[in-house]
Each structure stands twice: as structure tokens, then as C-alpha cells.
Write a protein that holds these residues in place. Structure first.
Motif, short mmCIF file in Angstrom:
data_model
loop_
_atom_site.label_atom_id
_atom_site.label_comp_id
_atom_site.label_asym_id
_atom_site.label_seq_id
_atom_site.Cartn_x
_atom_site.Cartn_y
_atom_site.Cartn_z
N SER A 102 2.59 8.82 3.21
CA SER A 102 2.92 8.89 1.69
C SER A 102 2.33 7.77 0.96
O SER A 102 1.85 6.63 1.45
N SER A 103 1.79 7.93 -0.17
CA SER A 103 1.14 7.03 -1.20
C SER A 103 2.30 6.07 -1.72
O SER A 103 1.82 5.04 -2.20
N GLY A 104 3.45 6.36 -1.48
CA GLY A 104 4.52 5.50 -1.91
C GLY A 104 5.90 5.79 -2.18
O GLY A 104 6.99 5.15 -1.66
N MET A 125 0.64 4.66 5.17
CA MET A 125 0.42 4.73 3.80
C MET A 125 -1.30 4.75 3.47
O MET A 125 -1.76 3.41 4.27
N SER A 129 -2.79 2.45 -1.89
CA SER A 129 -1.44 2.59 -2.34
C SER A 129 -0.87 1.34 -3.48
O SER A 129 -1.46 0.16 -3.26
N LYS A 133 4.70 -0.44 -4.29
CA LYS A 133 5.35 0.58 -3.38
C LYS A 133 5.28 0.20 -1.99
O LYS A 133 6.13 0.45 -1.26
N ILE A 134 4.05 -0.41 -1.65
CA ILE A 134 3.94 -0.95 -0.61
C ILE A 134 5.06 -1.96 -0.02
O ILE A 134 5.63 -1.88 1.12
N SER A 149 -7.26 7.32 2.20
CA SER A 149 -6.52 7.77 0.83
C SER A 149 -6.50 9.53 1.01
O SER A 149 -5.65 9.86 0.49
N ARG A 154 -4.79 10.39 6.50
CA ARG A 154 -3.38 10.03 6.66
C ARG A 154 -2.71 10.93 7.85
O ARG A 154 -2.08 10.29 8.58
N ASP A 273 -1.27 8.81 -8.97
CA ASP A 273 -1.53 8.84 -7.60
C ASP A 273 -0.42 9.66 -6.68
O ASP A 273 -0.74 10.15 -5.50
#
Length: 372
Positions: A102-104, A125, A129, A133-134, A149, A154, A273
């Protein structure tokens, strides 16, 4: 992830069952309105021949949800369903944990759901990201592993984590349990607007023929929320629409919907994003194959930023770019606006706009709004 064959059927009744299951773990997020934004949306854009729909806007604020996004709904539902799988808890499943990419927002959501249940979480991730969020994902106790990305990159890293740990995959959108959990947004939204309209009529002393929403528009990345909301609205007469960024082919759902064939790969660096992924097979079965979504629309980066700025100025709420995409469609997309003008007539439509999340890098807002 629980075996899809054990999932509840993709129906409105199943969304209601999902709601019961996750109710102890999530917030019932507020619905707000804005007369100024409704008036602005009802004005024609500059230039002759532009649509002039009559719109009354309602905003479902999932930016106030746990982890700051609607993703908490699907993640908690997925974990609760997984716990019900025969032998998973007793057979070491809890100890091996869960994994996702997941991106976040789904990253944070699964991390929180796993921590709540004392389950290890491994989160893949993208290196690009957003730092907040990280940091939030790590703050919930997850093991973060970085990747490229694209969805392909992923998924490759996620497969390696599964091989090394035996963790169970909880995908960000492409599973019935995720779709049903996200769909609970739609049930709440319907009920809340019905109540607010009734309260307004009672206060004014004026009878109204309006009973609730005519349409809901949501962002569309993987399609989990869009398909879930479509299920929640099935049989109600409420039209459901999706919205995407057009930048670098980010409008895969729209293009696939129009061509009749799902697009399985997307590579875009849109500012939205959370919408950089292709629509999943399970959501597609609801969105297109069952025709429960009436259409998808796409907007430019500048339109997204303009809508986001209006939300900050007029509503005083913090939303991320992905959240602003449906509002941008309502304000600027002539195809959507002409449809409302044509089908709603003088009575107009009450349109529900889902703000999907509010996890934005505040220190970059100045640059984001530069020139808007």
C-alpha cells in the motif's frame, strides 16, 4: 486473507453484515454540507454552452475515520473475517501474521487492525510514499518493507515476504471482504443524509419531496470503495459514480469502463497518490460486469488542486489530493455536470461526495497550491 470462497456474497445485505462486524472498531464519520459549494457547483463554468446543473452537495468525511481514511473499514473487516476462518487462530496463523502492499492508507489501516488483534503485520510500501504515512504505519507497530512505486513492483516484494514469513495476504482492494467493509461508507452516508434532510424540513416547517441522496461519487483507485458503495446502494435508486485522475493514464477505470475491458496495469505519478493502482478484478465485477456503477469521470491535476483548495477554504477540513478528485468532477467535469442537468431537471440532485482520507504532508501544501 480469508479464502474468497468463504466470503459473504457481494450484496447490500452482506454490506450490512460487515457493518455489524466492524462497528466496535471504527468511527461513524460525520456528514457536512456547504451552501456556498453547492451554489458554486450549480453555476455554469466559464464559456458558452456550459452545463448548469442544480446540485446540493453532501460530504462524507472519512478523513475523520481511524487512521485518517476509509481504509480502516476494509482492514478491520478483513481481519475479523480471517479470525473466523476455521483453524487460522489455532493453527499458527496469528503468529505468522498478515502482509499487504500500500502507498499509505491501507498500510496504516491494516497495521492498526493487526495491532488491535495482537497480529504481526508486514507492510510493503513504495519508497515514494508520503513520509507521514510511513511514520504512522511504523507507529502502529508494523514491519515496513520498501519497494518500487508500481503495483507490479509492490506485488513482487509482497510475494517474497509471504515466502519468508508465511504471513497471510490482506490485499488493499481486490477481495470480497475488503469490498464489503468499504461499502459500509455507503450505508452510513444514506442514513445520515436522510436524517439531515428530515431535520431540515422539520425546522423550516416546509414539506419536501426529497428523502435522501440521488447520487454518490467516490474516488476510484483499486475500486474497493467504489464497488462497495455501489453494493450499498443497490436497489435504492441512488446512482453511483467513480472519479479518477487523468494524469499519465491514471483514469484506467474510466477507460476500461468505456471500452468494456479492465485495464490491469497503471503507471502514474499523479498527486492523487491513493489512486495510482488499477481497478481490481473483484471490484470490476461489481462496477462494470453487474453495471452497478453508472459511470466514471476523470479530472486534471490542476482541477484536483483547485477542488482541494476549495475544500480547505470553504469547509475548513484537511483532505488529501485523492479525496478532492470527486469534488473536482462535480465542479469541473462537463460530462458529469451535463448528465445531472439533463436527468435531474429543475428539481436537481442531492449528491454525496466521499472524502476518502486526510493524510497529507502539511509541509508541502504551500508548494501544492502554488499558482492555484
Amino acid at each position: 486473507m480469508a479464502d474468497p470462497s468463504t466470503s459473504l456474497p457481494l450484496t447490500r445485505a452482506s454490506v450490512a453484515e460487515a457493518r455489524k462486524l466492524i462497528e466496535p472498531f471504527i468511527h461513524r464519520t460525520p456528514v457536512i454540507s456547504s451552501s456556498s459549494l453547492s451554489e458554486l457547483a450549480s453555476l455554469p463554468a466559464s464559456g458558452e454552452g456550459k452545463a448548469k446543473p442544480k446540485l446540493r452537495l453532501w460530504f462524507k468525511c472519512e478523513n475523520f475515520q481511524k487512521v485518517g481514511a476509509f481504509k480502516a473499514r476494509g482492514a478491520f473487516h478483513a481481519i475479523e473475517r480471517l479470525k473466523k476462518e476455521p483453524g487460522w487462530l489455532e493453527g499458527g496463523g496469528r503468529e505468522r501474521g498478515v502482509v499487504t502492499h500500500s502507498s499509505g492508507n491501507h498500510a496504516q489501516a491494516l497495521s492498526l487492525a493487526a495491532r488491535t488483534n495482537n497480529i504481526p503485520a508486514y507492510i510493503v510500501m513504495p519508497t515514494i510514499s508520503a513520509p507521514p504515512k510511513i511514520a504512522a504505519t511504523k507507529g502502529y507497530g508494523a514491519n515496513v518493507i520498501f519497494s518500487g512505486s508500481t503495483s507490479t513492483e509492490r506485488e513482487a516484494v509482497t510475494a517474497k515476504v509471504i515466502e519468508d514469513t508465511g504471513a497471510r495476504l490482506v490485499p488493499p482492494y481486490d477481495h470480497p471482504d475488503i469490498v464489503l467493509g468499504q461499502g459500509t461508507v455507503g450505508l452510513e452516508f444514506q442514513e445520515q443524509v436522510e436524517l439531515l434532510i428530515a431535520e431540515e424540513a422539520e425546522k423550516s416547517g416546509k414539506p419536501t419531496t426529497k428523502k435522501g441522496l440521488d447520487a454518490i461519487i467516490t474516488p476510484c483507485g483499486g475500486g474497493g470503495m467504489l464497488s462497495g458503495v455501489a453494493l450499498a446502494c443497490e436497489g435504492t435508486g441512488i446512482r453511483v459514480f467513480g472519479s479518477e485522475p487523468s494524469f499519465q493514464g491514471g483514469d484506467d477505470g474510466k477507460r476500461g469502463f468505456e471500452s468494456g475491458s479492465r485495464i490491469t496495469s497503471v503507471k502514474t505519478l499523479t498527486i492523487a497518490d491513493g489512486l495510482r493502482t488499477p481497478v481490481g478484478a473483484v471490484p470490476w465485477s461489481v462496477i462494470y460486469e453487474r453495471r452497478l456503477v453508472s459511470g466514471l469521470y476523470a479530472v486534471t491535476e490542476e482541477q484536483i488542486k483547485s477542488a482541494m483548495k476549495l475544500a480547505y477554504e470553504r469547509l475548513k477540513v484537511v483532505i488529501e489530493p485523492s479525496s478532492a478528485v470527486p469534488l473536482a468532477v462535480v465542479l469541473y467535469d462537463e460530462g458529469f455536470r451535463a448528465l445531472v442537468e439533463r436527468e435531474a431537471g429543475e428539481e436537481g440532485w442531492d449528491v454525496g461526495v466521499v472524502f476518502s482520507g486526510g493524510n497529507v504532508e502539511l509541509d508541502k501544501l504551500g508548494a501544492l497550491f502554488g499558482g492555484v
